[in-house]
Design an enzyme around this catalytic site. Structure first.
Site, short mmCIF file in Angstrom:
data_model
loop_
_atom_site.label_atom_id
_atom_site.label_comp_id
_atom_site.label_asym_id
_atom_site.label_seq_id
_atom_site.Cartn_x
_atom_site.Cartn_y
_atom_site.Cartn_z
N HIS A 28 132.75 62.58 21.24
CA HIS A 28 132.77 62.18 19.83
C HIS A 28 133.09 60.70 19.65
O HIS A 28 132.51 60.05 18.79
CB HIS A 28 133.78 63.05 19.08
CG HIS A 28 133.82 62.80 17.61
ND1 HIS A 28 132.69 62.80 16.81
CD2 HIS A 28 134.87 62.52 16.77
CE1 HIS A 28 133.04 62.55 15.54
NE2 HIS A 28 134.35 62.37 15.51
N SER A 83 132.11 58.88 12.47
CA SER A 83 132.74 60.12 12.02
C SER A 83 133.04 60.06 10.52
O SER A 83 132.13 59.89 9.71
CB SER A 83 133.99 60.37 12.86
OG SER A 83 134.46 61.69 12.72
#
Length: 254
Positions: free
Chosen positions: A234, A82
């Site tokens: 995620h 990320s």
């Protein structure tokens, strides 16, 4: 930028540095790092404004990338998730001679559309009266409405630390909240390509890596290979650590 707090695992083999994402700490990669430490010298970094690393007065992905590169003294494999994946990509583009290979986890080199999710998380964390807090369970309950997923709450609460009778956040929440746009974004003036091997891991249920991002990724990283972990969101490495460990083991051995 100030020195970064690091944890080192393993004493032989090629070097690998892990860069965590927003709200995280280097220790988020401990399980996978320990698995790789039999064959690699692993470094888990607390990114600026997170964990035990220093806080800054603003969020700057390029400055963060240069801070990571400043910890390298030889060509090193970078793994970033990320926000940390964006930082790792920028480090490779800006200092390719010091990045032997690159693994990007669930993010692309693009500016993402504004989302209220992370802002809502931070607002809920800031709303907790730390002075009145008596337990971590109380903090968990206070976050429940804004953060209904217990796994995400547990992740966020890893940044809540108690020293003596005082509770505090290890993340620089005020600055992170103000500069979320910089974290979602991607610098306009990125030039050149990184021609080393790149593994791009995405969660099959995540919205952060999509087919529409492939062109941007391939333009900057022509040797990219994409792997999708079915069912993962995620936080791929937390949800499917065995699969991510296997992918990294093979990639680092190529």
């Amino acid at each position: 930028m100030s020195d970064l707090h690091v944890t080192r695992l393993g004493d032989h083999g090629s070097p690998v540095v892990f860069c965590h994402g927003l709200f995280g700490q280097g220790r988020n990669w401990t399980q996978i790092g320990k698995a790789l430490a039999a064959d690699h010298r692993v470094t888990l970094v607390d990114m600026p404004n997170h964990g035990r690393s220093a806080w800054t007065d603003r969020i700057d992905l390029v400055a963060m990338a240069d801070a990571i590169v400043a910890t390298l003294d030889e060509p090193t494999a970078l793994v970033g998730h990320s926000m940390g994946g964006k930082v790792a990509m920028l480090a490779a583009l800006r200092h390719p001679e010091l990045v032997s290979r690159l693994c990007v986890v669930d993010v692309a080199p693009v500016a993402y559309r504004e989302s209220d999710e992370f802002g809502r998380f931070i607002d809920a964390m800031l709303a907790i009266d730390l002075g009145a807090l008596t337990s971590r369970a109380d903090a968990d309950a206070a976050l429940a409405e804004a953060v209904p997923d217990p796994g995400v709450r547990a992740f966020l609460l890893q940044s809540l630390r108690r020293e003596g009778d005082a509770w505090g956040w290890m993340s620089n929440l005020q600055v992170l909240r103000r500069d979320l746009g910089a974290i979602r974004g991607w610098p306009d003036d990125v030039a050149g390509t990184y021609d080393g091997p790149v593994l791009w891991i995405g969660g099959g249920a995540s919205r952060y890596v999509r087919d529409e991002h492939r062109a941007a990724m391939e333009a900057l990283f022509p040797r990219v290979r994409r792997a999708t972990v079915k069912g993962a969101g995620h936080w791929v490495h937390s949800q499917e650590p065995a699969i991510v460990t296997e992918l990294l083991t093979r990639f680092l051995a190529d």
